[in-house]
Design a protein around this motif. Structure first.
Motif, mmCIF file in Angstrom:
data_model
loop_
_atom_site.group_PDB
_atom_site.id
_atom_site.type_symbol
_atom_site.label_atom_id
_atom_site.label_comp_id
_atom_site.label_asym_id
_atom_site.label_seq_id
_atom_site.Cartn_x
_atom_site.Cartn_y
_atom_site.Cartn_z
ATOM 1 N N LYS A 110 36.954 8.760 -19.220
ATOM 2 C CA LYS A 110 35.772 8.124 -18.613
ATOM 3 C C LYS A 110 35.452 8.737 -17.255
ATOM 4 O O LYS A 110 34.419 8.436 -16.661
ATOM 5 N N PHE A 111 36.382 9.552 -16.753
ATOM 6 C CA PHE A 111 36.201 10.171 -15.435
ATOM 7 C C PHE A 111 36.281 11.693 -15.609
ATOM 8 O O PHE A 111 37.320 12.300 -15.345
ATOM 9 N N PRO A 112 35.191 12.301 -16.054
ATOM 10 C CA PRO A 112 35.232 13.730 -16.396
ATOM 11 C C PRO A 112 35.619 14.619 -15.210
ATOM 12 O O PRO A 112 36.091 15.736 -15.408
ATOM 13 N N TRP A 113 35.429 14.126 -14.003
ATOM 14 C CA TRP A 113 35.758 14.908 -12.804
ATOM 15 C C TRP A 113 37.247 14.908 -12.496
ATOM 16 O O TRP A 113 37.731 15.681 -11.679
ATOM 17 N N LEU A 114 37.973 14.057 -13.197
ATOM 18 C CA LEU A 114 39.397 13.860 -12.896
ATOM 19 C C LEU A 114 40.215 15.092 -13.279
ATOM 20 O O LEU A 114 40.061 15.612 -14.378
ATOM 21 N N ASP A 115 41.089 15.518 -12.374
ATOM 22 C CA ASP A 115 41.916 16.693 -12.669
ATOM 23 C C ASP A 115 43.325 16.470 -12.107
ATOM 24 O O ASP A 115 43.732 17.129 -11.142
ATOM 25 N N PRO A 116 44.067 15.508 -12.685
ATOM 26 C CA PRO A 116 45.382 15.167 -12.110
ATOM 27 C C PRO A 116 46.382 16.313 -12.223
ATOM 28 O O PRO A 116 46.346 17.061 -13.209
ATOM 29 N N ILE A 117 47.274 16.409 -11.250
ATOM 30 C CA ILE A 117 48.296 17.460 -11.324
ATOM 31 C C ILE A 117 49.381 17.067 -12.333
ATOM 32 O O ILE A 117 50.071 17.928 -12.863
ATOM 33 N N GLU A 118 49.522 15.776 -12.574
ATOM 34 C CA GLU A 118 50.481 15.272 -13.574
ATOM 35 C C GLU A 118 49.912 13.994 -14.177
ATOM 36 O O GLU A 118 49.340 13.175 -13.448
ATOM 37 N N THR A 119 50.133 13.802 -15.473
ATOM 38 C CA THR A 119 49.798 12.518 -16.116
ATOM 39 C C THR A 119 50.968 12.165 -17.017
ATOM 40 O O THR A 119 51.360 12.964 -17.873
ATOM 41 N N GLU A 120 51.523 10.969 -16.849
ATOM 42 C CA GLU A 120 52.711 10.612 -17.626
ATOM 43 C C GLU A 120 52.616 9.176 -18.139
ATOM 44 O O GLU A 120 52.075 8.298 -17.470
ATOM 45 N N LEU A 121 53.152 8.982 -19.345
ATOM 46 C CA LEU A 121 53.222 7.636 -19.927
ATOM 47 C C LEU A 121 54.688 7.236 -20.024
ATOM 48 O O LEU A 121 55.502 7.997 -20.554
ATOM 49 N N PHE A 122 55.017 6.064 -19.509
ATOM 50 C CA PHE A 122 56.397 5.567 -19.588
ATOM 51 C C PHE A 122 56.454 4.341 -20.499
ATOM 52 O O PHE A 122 55.499 3.553 -20.572
ATOM 53 N N VAL A 123 57.605 4.175 -21.109
ATOM 54 C CA VAL A 123 57.840 2.966 -21.902
ATOM 55 C C VAL A 123 57.909 1.771 -20.943
ATOM 56 O O VAL A 123 58.406 1.893 -19.824
ATOM 57 N N GLY A 124 57.391 0.629 -21.386
ATOM 58 C CA GLY A 124 57.279 -0.527 -20.494
ATOM 59 C C GLY A 124 58.277 -1.638 -20.794
ATOM 60 O O GLY A 124 59.305 -1.430 -21.437
ATOM 61 N N ARG A 125 57.941 -2.792 -20.282
ATOM 62 C CA ARG A 125 58.780 -3.988 -20.458
ATOM 63 C C ARG A 125 57.909 -5.082 -21.078
ATOM 64 O O ARG A 125 56.736 -5.212 -20.714
ATOM 65 N N TYR A 126 58.501 -5.861 -21.951
ATOM 66 C CA TYR A 126 57.782 -7.015 -22.491
ATOM 67 C C TYR A 126 58.416 -8.277 -21.923
ATOM 68 O O TYR A 126 59.545 -8.642 -22.283
ATOM 69 N N ALA A 127 57.706 -8.910 -21.002
ATOM 70 C CA ALA A 127 58.229 -10.103 -20.325
ATOM 71 C C ALA A 127 57.160 -11.192 -20.365
ATOM 72 O O ALA A 127 56.451 -11.421 -19.375
ATOM 73 N N PRO A 128 56.987 -11.853 -21.528
ATOM 74 C CA PRO A 128 55.887 -12.812 -21.667
ATOM 75 C C PRO A 128 55.923 -13.920 -20.615
ATOM 76 O O PRO A 128 54.874 -14.397 -20.187
ATOM 77 N N ASP A 129 57.130 -14.299 -20.177
ATOM 78 C CA ASP A 129 57.229 -15.386 -19.191
ATOM 79 C C ASP A 129 56.686 -14.999 -17.814
ATOM 80 O O ASP A 129 56.393 -15.859 -16.988
ATOM 81 N N LYS A 130 56.583 -13.697 -17.567
ATOM 82 C CA LYS A 130 56.088 -13.249 -16.254
ATOM 83 C C LYS A 130 54.584 -12.978 -16.265
ATOM 84 O O LYS A 130 53.992 -12.672 -15.233
ATOM 85 N N LEU A 131 53.984 -13.055 -17.444
ATOM 86 C CA LEU A 131 52.557 -12.733 -17.528
ATOM 87 C C LEU A 131 51.702 -13.857 -16.963
ATOM 88 O O LEU A 131 51.867 -15.020 -17.341
#
Ligand SMILES: Cc1cc2nc3c(=O)[nH]c(=O)nc-3n(C[C@H](O)[C@H](O)[C@H](O)COP(=O)(O)O)c2cc1C
Length: 176
Positions: A110-131
């Motif tokens: 959605k941001f065609p101008w974006l040119d990050p030096i790094e992009t990373e996806l990490f595994v998350g946490r599922y904590a329904p009680d904290k939502l």
């Protein structure tokens, strides 16, 4: 002299904030001055030589505070190194990682101008009680597979630390 890096983050249940803290700490250990703040509170990027932006994926979208941060700061971000990370899948399954990475890529497109030096996806946490409400309701809806999912924390701290170290290496040339 150390260069100043902003670690901006968004979170709902806190896991991305903890990952941002770990990244900030690793950058500090590498000699950077680091300021860490919620993305929605940042008013100026002037003091920073580089920016790290992290936020979770929810319901196929990146957190709106991260999207708004990009939209608001286009001009300033175009002149600074920007690194992006997201938290997403709740386990390390390869297929899920690929699907979640596609969600993130779609959001960033959605941001065609974006040119990050790094992009990373990490595994998350599922904590329904904290939502917080109303996202907490989503985990209780009869039709959702989340309803029977036990809380879990699959964050890969080694992967997070090694990404932060890699980032420190990439940002080195910006130090003055
Ligand atoms: C209701 C709900 C919806 C979610 N939707 C997605 C999603 O569409 N894509 C994804 O990759 N992860 C999704 N996740 C996983 C979150 O990104 C993960 O739990 C993350 O660690 C949450 O970050 P936070 O603790 O900083 O809010 C979802 C989690 C919940 C509870």
């Amino acid at each position: 002299m150390s260069a100043s890096v902003l670690v901006a983050y968004a979170t709902r249940a806190g896991s991305t904030q903890e990952v941002a803290e770990e990244i900030a700490e690793n950058l500090r250990e590498s000699g950077f001055e680091v300021d860490m703040q919620p993305a929605k509170k940042i008013r100026s990027l002037d003091p920073y030589k580089a920016v790290v932006l992290g936020a979770p994926l929810y319901m196929f979208h990146w957190h709106k505070d991260a999207l708004n941060f990009l939209a608001r700061n286009r001009q300033l971000l175009e002149g600074k190194p920007l690194a992006i990370f997201a938290l997403g899948p709740m386990n390390r399954d390869e297929k899920e990682m690929t699907e979640c990475r596609e969600q993130l890529d779609k959001e960033l497109a959605k941001f065609p101008w974006l040119d990050p030096i790094e992009t990373e996806l990490f595994v998350g946490r599922y904590a329904p009680d904290k939502l917080p409400f109303p996202m907490s309701l989503v985990t209780k809806m009869p039709a959702t597979p989340l309803k029977d999912l036990p809380p879990s924390d699959s964050r890969d701290w080694d992967a997070i630390r090694s990404w932060a170290k890699k980032l420190a290496g990439r940002l080195m040339p910006t130090k003055s």
